[in-house]
Every structure is written in structure tokens, then in C-alpha cells.
Scaffold this motif. Sequence first.
Motif, PDB file in Angstrom:
ATOM      1  N   ALA A   5      65.736 176.607   5.580  1.00  0.00           N
ATOM      2  CA  ALA A   5      65.046 175.341   5.811  1.00  0.00           C
ATOM      3  C   ALA A   5      65.838 174.508   6.797  1.00  0.00           C
ATOM      4  O   ALA A   5      67.048 174.367   6.656  1.00  0.00           O
ATOM      5  CB  ALA A   5      64.870 174.580   4.505  1.00  0.00           C
ATOM      6  N   SER A   6      65.169 173.979   7.791  1.00  0.00           N
ATOM      7  CA  SER A   6      65.770 173.070   8.745  1.00  0.00           C
ATOM      8  C   SER A   6      65.206 171.685   8.459  1.00  0.00           C
ATOM      9  O   SER A   6      63.997 171.467   8.593  1.00  0.00           O
ATOM     10  CB  SER A   6      65.427 173.504  10.176  1.00  0.00           C
ATOM     11  N   LEU A   7      66.055 170.764   8.050  1.00  0.00           N
ATOM     12  CA  LEU A   7      65.574 169.449   7.645  1.00  0.00           C
ATOM     13  C   LEU A   7      65.631 168.414   8.761  1.00  0.00           C
ATOM     14  O   LEU A   7      65.097 167.328   8.627  1.00  0.00           O
ATOM     15  CB  LEU A   7      66.355 168.955   6.435  1.00  0.00           C
ATOM     16  N   ARG A   8      66.261 168.726   9.888  1.00  0.00           N
ATOM     17  CA  ARG A   8      66.391 167.750  10.974  1.00  0.00           C
ATOM     18  C   ARG A   8      65.299 167.875  12.023  1.00  0.00           C
ATOM     19  O   ARG A   8      64.782 166.874  12.489  1.00  0.00           O
ATOM     20  CB  ARG A   8      67.742 167.891  11.649  1.00  0.00           C
ATOM     21  N   SER A   9      65.007 169.085  12.445  1.00  0.00           N
ATOM     22  CA  SER A   9      64.002 169.261  13.502  1.00  0.00           C
ATOM     23  C   SER A   9      63.433 170.667  13.424  1.00  0.00           C
ATOM     24  O   SER A   9      64.035 171.558  12.816  1.00  0.00           O
ATOM     25  CB  SER A   9      64.621 169.024  14.877  1.00  0.00           C
ATOM     26  N   PRO A  10      62.298 170.907  14.071  1.00  0.00           N
ATOM     27  CA  PRO A  10      61.714 172.250  14.070  1.00  0.00           C
ATOM     28  C   PRO A  10      62.415 173.193  15.043  1.00  0.00           C
ATOM     29  O   PRO A  10      62.078 174.366  15.126  1.00  0.00           O
ATOM     30  CB  PRO A  10      60.258 172.006  14.475  1.00  0.00           C
ATOM     31  N   GLY A  11      63.413 172.727  15.778  1.00  0.00           N
ATOM     32  CA  GLY A  11      64.095 173.550  16.779  1.00  0.00           C
ATOM     33  C   GLY A  11      64.717 174.816  16.216  1.00  0.00           C
ATOM     34  O   GLY A  11      64.608 175.894  16.800  1.00  0.00           O
ATOM     35  N   VAL A  12      65.404 174.699  15.072  1.00  0.00           N
ATOM     36  CA  VAL A  12      66.021 175.882  14.453  1.00  0.00           C
ATOM     37  C   VAL A  12      64.941 176.885  14.065  1.00  0.00           C
ATOM     38  O   VAL A  12      65.055 178.075  14.332  1.00  0.00           O
ATOM     39  CB  VAL A  12      66.871 175.482  13.228  1.00  0.00           C
ATOM     40  N   ARG A  13      63.885 176.405  13.454  1.00  0.00           N
ATOM     41  CA  ARG A  13      62.766 177.280  13.081  1.00  0.00           C
ATOM     42  C   ARG A  13      62.191 177.978  14.311  1.00  0.00           C
ATOM     43  O   ARG A  13      61.972 179.187  14.318  1.00  0.00           O
ATOM     44  CB  ARG A  13      61.682 176.464  12.395  1.00  0.00           C
ATOM     45  N   ASP A  14      61.988 177.215  15.382  1.00  0.00           N
ATOM     46  CA  ASP A  14      61.387 177.759  16.592  1.00  0.00           C
ATOM     47  C   ASP A  14      62.264 178.809  17.267  1.00  0.00           C
ATOM     48  O   ASP A  14      61.764 179.692  17.952  1.00  0.00           O
ATOM     49  CB  ASP A  14      61.079 176.634  17.583  1.00  0.00           C
ATOM     50  N   TRP A  55      61.814 177.489   7.720  1.00  0.00           N
ATOM     51  CA  TRP A  55      60.748 176.533   7.483  1.00  0.00           C
ATOM     52  C   TRP A  55      61.227 175.146   7.851  1.00  0.00           C
ATOM     53  O   TRP A  55      62.399 174.801   7.697  1.00  0.00           O
ATOM     54  CB  TRP A  55      60.368 176.593   6.010  1.00  0.00           C
ATOM     55  N   TRP A  56      60.344 174.323   8.352  1.00  0.00           N
ATOM     56  CA  TRP A  56      60.639 172.930   8.666  1.00  0.00           C
ATOM     57  C   TRP A  56      59.547 172.061   8.073  1.00  0.00           C
ATOM     58  O   TRP A  56      58.368 172.264   8.365  1.00  0.00           O
ATOM     59  CB  TRP A  56      60.719 172.721  10.172  1.00  0.00           C
ATOM     60  N   PRO A  57      59.910 171.074   7.226  1.00  0.00           N
ATOM     61  CA  PRO A  57      58.885 170.215   6.636  1.00  0.00           C
ATOM     62  C   PRO A  57      58.456 169.147   7.635  1.00  0.00           C
ATOM     63  O   PRO A  57      59.293 168.446   8.193  1.00  0.00           O
ATOM     64  CB  PRO A  57      59.603 169.584   5.447  1.00  0.00           C
ATOM     65  N   PRO A  58      57.171 169.019   7.908  1.00  0.00           N
ATOM     66  CA  PRO A  58      56.736 167.947   8.793  1.00  0.00           C
ATOM     67  C   PRO A  58      57.044 166.588   8.175  1.00  0.00           C
ATOM     68  O   PRO A  58      57.007 166.437   6.960  1.00  0.00           O
ATOM     69  CB  PRO A  58      55.228 168.165   8.923  1.00  0.00           C
ATOM     70  N   ARG A  59      57.376 165.662   9.012  1.00  0.00           N
ATOM     71  CA  ARG A  59      57.714 164.321   8.521  1.00  0.00           C
ATOM     72  C   ARG A  59      56.457 163.463   8.489  1.00  0.00           C
ATOM     73  O   ARG A  59      56.078 162.875   9.482  1.00  0.00           O
ATOM     74  CB  ARG A  59      58.765 163.681   9.385  1.00  0.00           C
ATOM     75  N   THR A  60      55.847 163.436   7.340  1.00  0.00           N
ATOM     76  CA  THR A  60      54.674 162.580   7.159  1.00  0.00           C
ATOM     77  C   THR A  60      54.932 161.690   5.960  1.00  0.00           C
ATOM     78  O   THR A  60      55.590 162.090   5.000  1.00  0.00           O
ATOM     79  CB  THR A  60      53.393 163.409   6.945  1.00  0.00           C
TER      80      THR A  60
END
Length: 56
Positions: A4-13, A44-49
Motif C-alpha cells: 500500500a502506498s499512502l502518499r501518492s499513486p506513483g509507487v503503485r504506477d 494499492w493506493w487509496p484515493p483521497r476522498t
Amino acid sequence: MLGASLRSPGVRDQLNPQDGLYSVVVRDGDRRDVRIIGGSDRCWWPPRTRPSSSPP
């Protein structure tokens, strides 16, 4: 295993197209050891909503 990447989707991508593989380089003077790490199946990266009731 799922990362899980909690800062940005960059790691996931970056990791998902590489099948979760990444390298670690350890340098000691002129010596350099490289290891390939394959501990995760996907990242996985959780969207920030925010819920609509949350204050900004």
C-alpha cells in the motif's frame, strides 16, 4: 502480498507494471551489491476522498 502506498499513486504506477519487483543497492566503498526484491503481488493506493459531511 499486497503493498500500500499512502502518499501518492506513483509507487503503485511504477511497481504494478514490474510485477511488484524492485531493487535494493547496498554500497560499501567500491563494492556494490544489488538485490532484486519480489515481496508483493501488486500495490494499492487509496484515493483521497472525503465524505460530503466532512469539513475541508
